[in-house]
Design an enzyme around this catalytic site. Structure first.
Site, PDB file in Angstrom:
ATOM      1  CB  CYS A 312      -7.567  20.076  -3.909  1.00 41.03           C
ATOM      2  SG  CYS A 312      -5.789  20.041  -4.169  1.00 41.03           S
ATOM      3  CG  ASP A 579      21.002 -29.992  -4.099  1.00 39.49           C
ATOM      4  OD1 ASP A 579      21.894 -30.858  -3.983  1.00 39.49           O
ATOM      5  OD2 ASP A 579      19.913 -30.043  -3.485  1.00 39.49           O
TER       6      ASP A 579
END
Ligand SMILES: Nc1nc2c(ncn2[C@@H]2O[C@H](COP(=O)(O)OP(=O)(O)OP(=O)(O)O)[C@@H](O)[C@H]2O)c(=O)[nH]1
Ligand SMILES: C[S@@+](CC[C@H](N)C(=O)[O-])C[C@H]1O[C@@H](n2cnc3c(N)ncnc32)[C@H](O)[C@@H]1O
Ligand code: SF4
Ligand code: SF4
Length: 617
Positions: A312, A579
């Site tokens: 490649c 809470d």
């Protein structure tokens, strides 16, 4: 038609080319010795003009071939490459300008690139392609040898002579069928005769050095035409390449629709037992063959069944300026952003070198190809992204055949954006869920942030690391109660993550999404603390108060964005802090602004909120 006209070579082949005159058929021993000779020549040239190390990867592969995508648009809709409705296009300002294309091309050529291929989308519909080719031609003095283009040929018959005059040397023309009706089925557009006209003009252009025909083979559709394509090489000095159907994001590739090159070769050999190996170009994607006495040759691009990664020599730049070191690697690096930030050529080369160093040895096999996160190929600037399942292709064939009277339309443009509207309300004002079934899966992420202001006593409590830490407050019953709830921030963090996963259950018309990651941080902030960087820069803070900054980043690979999930995470995280701390902080707490700070992926691309504004990047 000018079927009988052979193609002459206008000048000596590229130094990378092993092909002889295209009429010659060469036997193996001659090929081998010639290859050795060429290798020696290349070594000589390389020693005269040293190759830039940034373009050499960890496997000693020299990348002297650059593929540049000029556009994401196309005037065809090949079913194996592009969804019928087109693709989400990058905003224009994200695309490389002509000057930027030339700046990068120049840098690559000066570093050793000898061949540039322009691709797309359909490169011939890029405004200024003639000028781009002419400016690339000027790079010959720096070592550029080949200026190539891959095109569907639809519009090329008009421009080809001009492109060749300006420097185009190599043309790969894509034509999957010799049957006009099948052409319309496969490309979802008409125009077969225009492509053939381009082929004729190309055949009659002596200064074109190379002409190849690309044929993507789909089982049961055009594989029956293989022998007809081979027959074209009898009189035409052309190289026909049969390409294995490849998978990409969204193309629903199916192994059963792919015909391995070896099967095609067997079929051809049965008809032509005397066929012979023909010489290949160095680093060629195709393995070539020819039939004695025939003018041209044919070959196989077997990306799937027999990859050619060892040799490649390719790098690619996408139309939006990303460098992609491998076709099948999802990783990309933005040269555009770096270039636009004022990077010098040396800076750019360093970045390119880093990307090249990350290149894998090969794509390991068809099952390993990263089709989930890789972009659709139409956006890479090579083979495209079939958007439909194979069976839908066949369903589509009948649809097309019923549309024979449809008006001719060779060019498609981006559909203008509809006026802003509420997407979850239909035309009758009723709630409606948006159908995202046809959208592509893409990698998406969103970051949301928000603050809760808390009194000092609560701040002291959440910043104490263990029950035994000397928290500077009286051990009131309320504090004890708060402590019993455990590590407030840890609980809030978990709650935020769980909340995010519940978003589609909480918000009626939200799509359920398979989240790949939810990352939540909660950072206590004292008035004297400096503002932490990044996300919180965008979040105005009341500097005289204690607070907790909650930030959530959510990711998924999907058809719709994840900002609702990120906002839900922050909301639930901050509510949980409330809470956890209400026993000590009660009514003194206040949840501040919550908003999306950053988004990536999807139609709108990447954006980041800055103080009171949103900036596209
Ligand atoms: N695996 C792999 N396949 C590629 C690559 N580049 C192109 N291909 C294959 O080659 C086919 C034809 O692409 P073209 O644009 O004509 O390019 P090419 O054949 O590489 O071009 P030349 O070798 O320069 O003629 C594509 O459909 C792919 O199947 C690559 O880098 N890797
Ligand atoms: C994406 S196109 C871009 C250039 C131009 N529009 C054309 O069609 O030639 C480049 C090449 O990729 C091929 N291709 C597209 N999708 C493919 C797929 N899924 N598998 C293999 N090749 C594909 C096309 O046939 C074409 O030859
Ligand atoms: S292969 Fe893709 S980019 Fe090329 S013509 Fe077909 S749809 Fe367009
Ligand atoms: S799959 Fe990647 S490494 Fe292999 S030939 Fe294509 S671009 Fe090169």
């Amino acid at each position: 038609m000018i079927w009988n006209q052979g193609l002459r070579f206008g000048r000596a082949h590229s130094r990378r080319c092993l092909q002889y005159g295209r009429n010659s058929v060469v036997e193996f021993p001659r090929l081998a010795s010639s290859k050795a000779g060429i290798q020696v020549k290349i070594a000589q040239i390389d020693s005269e003009r040293p190759f830039e190390p940034a373009l050499i990867d960890g496997f000693k592969r020299k990348h002297d071939y650059l593929r540049i995508s000029l556009t994401e648009r196309c005037n065809l809709r090949c079913f194996y490459c592009m969804p019928e409705e087109g693709i989400e296009l990058s905003p224009k300002e994200h695309l490389l300008t002509n000057d930027e294309v030339i700046r990068l091309a120049t840098l690559f050529v000066k570093s050793g690139v000898t061949k540039i291929r322009l691709t797309g989308g359909e490169p011939t519909i890029r405004k200024g392609i003639v000028d781009i080719i002419a400016r690339l031609n000027d790079l010959r003095s720096h070592g550029l040898e080949a200026i190539a283009i891959t095109s569907n040929g639809l519009a090329l018959h008009r421009h080809l002579p001009t492109l060749i005059q300006n420097g185009l040397t190599h043309l790969n023309l894509s034509l999957d069928t010799l049957d006009p009706f099948k052409f319309e089925l496969m490309t979802r557009r008409r125009g077969h005769e225009l492509v053939l006209r381009t082929l004729d003009i190309a055949m009659a252009s002596p200064s074109l050095q190379s002409l190849k025909l690309n044929v993507v083979i789909i089982k049961g559709l055009n594989d029956v035409e293989v022998l007809d394509f081979v027959e074209m090489t009898k009189d035409k000095n052309i190289s026909v390449r049969f390409i294995e159907f490849m998978p990409f994001t969204g193309n629903n590739w199916n192994k059963s629709k792919m015909v391995p090159s070896s099967a095609l070769l067997d079929r051809i050999r049965t008809r032509h037992p005397g066929l012979m190996r023909a010489p290949d170009e160095l680093n060629d994607t195709a393995r070539s063959w020819s039939i004695p006495g025939y003018a041209g040759s044919f070959g196989f691009i077997s990306s799937m069944s027999d990859h050619f990664c060892a040799s490649c020599n390719r790098l690619r730049i996408t139309a939006d300026g990303q460098i992609k070191v491998c076709l099948f690697d999802a990783k990309e690096v933005s040269l555009r952003d770096f270039l636009r930030s004022g990077a010098s050529d040396d800076d750019l080369l360093r970045l390119i070198g880093k990307a090249v160093q990350g290149k894998q040895e090969k794509h390991a096999g068809m099952e390993d190809i990263d089709v989930v996160t890789n972009r659709p190929m139409i956006l890479i600037g090579d083979p495209g992204s079939p958007a439909t399942r194979s069976f839908r292709v066949y369903r589509h064939l009948s649809t097309v055949s019923n549309r024979k009277q449809a008006p001719r339309r060779y060019f498609s443009v981006k559909t203008p954006a509809p006026p802003p509207s509420l997407t979850h309300i239909d035309e009758h004002g009723r709630p409606s869920m948006v159908d995202v079934g046809e959208k592509l899966d893409t990698q998406r992420s969103a970051t949301a942030a928000g603050r809760i202001y808390i009194p000092a006593i609560a701040y002291a409590l959440v910043t104490s690391t263990s029950h035994k830490d000397p928290v500077n407050l009286r051990e009131s019953a309320a504090v004890n109660k708060a402590r019993q709830k455990g590590q407030a921030l840890t609980v809030a963090q978990l709650a935020a993550i769980m909340g995010s996963k519940q978003t589609s259950n909480l918000i009626p018309l939200c799509h359920p999404l398979a989240l790949t990651n939810v990352s939540v941080t909660l950072v206590p902030e004292a008035p004297e603390d400096s503002v932490p960087p990044s996300t919180s820069d965008n979040l105005p803070r009341q500097r005289n108060r204690h607070s907790i900054l909650c930030t959530a980043t959510v990711s998924c690979v999907g058809k719709t964005g994840v900002e609702m999930e990120a906002l839900t995470a922050v909301s639930v995280g901050l509510l949980t802090v409330w809470d956890m701390l209400k026993a000590v902080a009660g009514k003194e707490m206040e949840i501040g602004e919550i908003f999306v700070a950053e988004k990536a992926g999807g139609k709108s691309g990447n954006w980041k909120r800055s103080h009171n504004s949103i900036t596209e990047d």
